[in-house]
Design a protein around this motif. Sequence first.
Motif, short mmCIF file in Angstrom:
data_model
loop_
_atom_site.label_atom_id
_atom_site.label_comp_id
_atom_site.label_asym_id
_atom_site.label_seq_id
_atom_site.Cartn_x
_atom_site.Cartn_y
_atom_site.Cartn_z
N THR A 76 79.31 2.37 -4.76
CA THR A 76 79.42 3.73 -5.32
C THR A 76 78.20 4.57 -4.97
N LEU A 77 77.04 3.94 -4.84
CA LEU A 77 75.85 4.68 -4.41
C LEU A 77 76.08 5.27 -3.03
N TYR A 78 76.58 4.45 -2.08
CA TYR A 78 76.86 4.95 -0.74
C TYR A 78 77.90 6.06 -0.78
N CYS A 79 78.93 5.88 -1.59
CA CYS A 79 79.99 6.88 -1.70
C CYS A 79 79.45 8.20 -2.23
N VAL A 80 78.62 8.13 -3.26
CA VAL A 80 78.04 9.35 -3.83
C VAL A 80 77.14 10.04 -2.81
N ALA A 81 76.30 9.29 -2.13
CA ALA A 81 75.38 9.88 -1.16
C ALA A 81 76.14 10.55 -0.03
N PHE A 82 77.16 9.88 0.51
CA PHE A 82 77.93 10.45 1.62
C PHE A 82 78.72 11.67 1.17
N SER A 83 79.40 11.56 0.02
CA SER A 83 80.24 12.67 -0.46
C SER A 83 79.41 13.89 -0.82
N LEU A 84 78.25 13.67 -1.45
CA LEU A 84 77.38 14.79 -1.79
C LEU A 84 76.86 15.47 -0.53
N GLY A 85 76.46 14.68 0.45
CA GLY A 85 76.00 15.26 1.71
C GLY A 85 77.11 16.04 2.41
N SER A 86 78.32 15.49 2.43
CA SER A 86 79.45 16.17 3.06
C SER A 86 79.76 17.48 2.35
N LEU A 87 79.73 17.46 1.01
CA LEU A 87 80.02 18.67 0.25
C LEU A 87 78.97 19.75 0.50
N LEU A 88 77.70 19.37 0.51
CA LEU A 88 76.64 20.35 0.77
C LEU A 88 76.72 20.88 2.20
N PHE A 89 77.11 20.03 3.15
CA PHE A 89 77.30 20.49 4.53
C PHE A 89 78.40 21.55 4.59
N ASP A 90 79.51 21.29 3.89
CA ASP A 90 80.62 22.25 3.90
C ASP A 90 80.21 23.59 3.27
N LEU A 91 79.44 23.51 2.19
CA LEU A 91 78.97 24.75 1.56
C LEU A 91 78.03 25.52 2.49
N ILE A 92 77.18 24.81 3.20
CA ILE A 92 76.29 25.47 4.16
C ILE A 92 77.10 26.10 5.29
N ASN A 93 78.12 25.39 5.79
CA ASN A 93 78.97 25.95 6.84
C ASN A 93 79.68 27.21 6.36
N ARG A 94 80.07 27.20 5.10
CA ARG A 94 80.79 28.35 4.54
C ARG A 94 79.86 29.55 4.34
N MET A 95 78.64 29.30 3.87
CA MET A 95 77.71 30.39 3.58
C MET A 95 77.00 30.90 4.83
N TRP A 96 76.76 30.02 5.79
CA TRP A 96 76.11 30.42 7.04
C TRP A 96 76.97 29.98 8.21
N PRO A 97 78.10 30.64 8.44
CA PRO A 97 78.99 30.23 9.53
C PRO A 97 78.35 30.43 10.89
N ASP A 98 78.75 29.60 11.83
CA ASP A 98 78.28 29.70 13.20
C ASP A 98 79.23 30.60 13.97
N ALA A 99 78.72 31.67 14.55
CA ALA A 99 79.57 32.62 15.26
C ALA A 99 80.29 31.96 16.43
N VAL A 190 69.42 19.46 7.80
CA VAL A 190 68.38 18.45 7.94
C VAL A 190 67.72 18.17 6.59
N VAL A 191 67.46 19.24 5.83
CA VAL A 191 66.85 19.07 4.51
C VAL A 191 67.76 18.30 3.58
N VAL A 192 69.07 18.56 3.63
CA VAL A 192 70.03 17.83 2.79
C VAL A 192 69.99 16.34 3.10
N VAL A 193 70.09 15.98 4.38
CA VAL A 193 70.07 14.57 4.76
C VAL A 193 68.76 13.92 4.38
#
Length: 355
Positions: A76-99, A190-193
Amino acid sequence: MAAGTQELELFVREALMRGQSKEAIAQALGQAGWTAEQTRGVLDAYADVGFVVPVPKPRASLSAREAFLYLVLFATLYCVAFSLGSLLFDLINRMWPDAANGYDASAAVLGPSMRWSVAALTIAFPVFAFVSAYLAREVERYPIKRLSPVRRWLTYLTLFVAASVLIGDMTVLVYNLLGGELSLRFVLKVVVVATIAGTVFGYYLRDLRREEVEGSGGRPVGRGLLIATAVVILAASAAAIVTTGGPAVQREQRLDARRVQDLTRITYVVNNYVRQHERLPPDLQTLAAQPGMNLSIVDPVDGMPYVYRAGEDLDYQLCARFVTDTASDEDNYDSDSDWLHDVGEHCFEREAVRR
């Protein structure tokens, strides 16, 4: 090697029975060539209590129940770490989209990914917190459980994984920096990871050092760290729900997607009808009545028929009522899509294809 270890254990026991101190025994063994680690490992097996014979300390053992609990804890530790990182990545992609890659950062793409991450965190984190608290109470009652072999192996494996992630993360950072591709979006990832992997690595490394140096009990995961993680998860999950619109909006989008699928299927059947009859069908009921045809021609919610209007030559219209607006937010959908629509009734102009 096994025979040498047995001889060492017999020697230490005999020396202790003869009244020698642990310091004197360690000094004699060091002069004989035994390493401090080998000596300490055997001497620590006996308690410092006054008795006529050496008193052994209880040794850690491995049980199926204990293995199950620690496997659940670290899984569950691995699951939480991966899922939290994935969620934060998606939020970053949404807030700062790449043109250069705008559609990959759209709500249409990120929605399912965010939902999976939130769902995983909703289940995995409470399980992790519960198992961690349960094991903490067990360790507090029976400190010897800190020496559990499965706990040690999984902790070192976790340190290895976290260290590998940190090294890879920093390598990618330097590589992109040298290539001039550094951006705010990339730096945030990078900071998230680094934060997630660094927190896991730092805590469990400190936990092992406290165990090996002090030999004292302690909680597998600190209460403060659990609370801080819970706050971050709640904030990220709330942001994801706001971004995707919540369950109600998601259902409306799925219903509209179903309507678009029905209309798309109708266009295929119209084309097939034109190939066979060299003309447009008079109505949708005629299309649906063809042998072996499983065609949905009514709205999935209210059961009202879709609107079909045959025009001149092979031109025709298909109309349906939608509850979401995709036409005014094309950046969130495939720009080449022919099915963008407004809220309310929307008609699509189509031309049948003979070949």
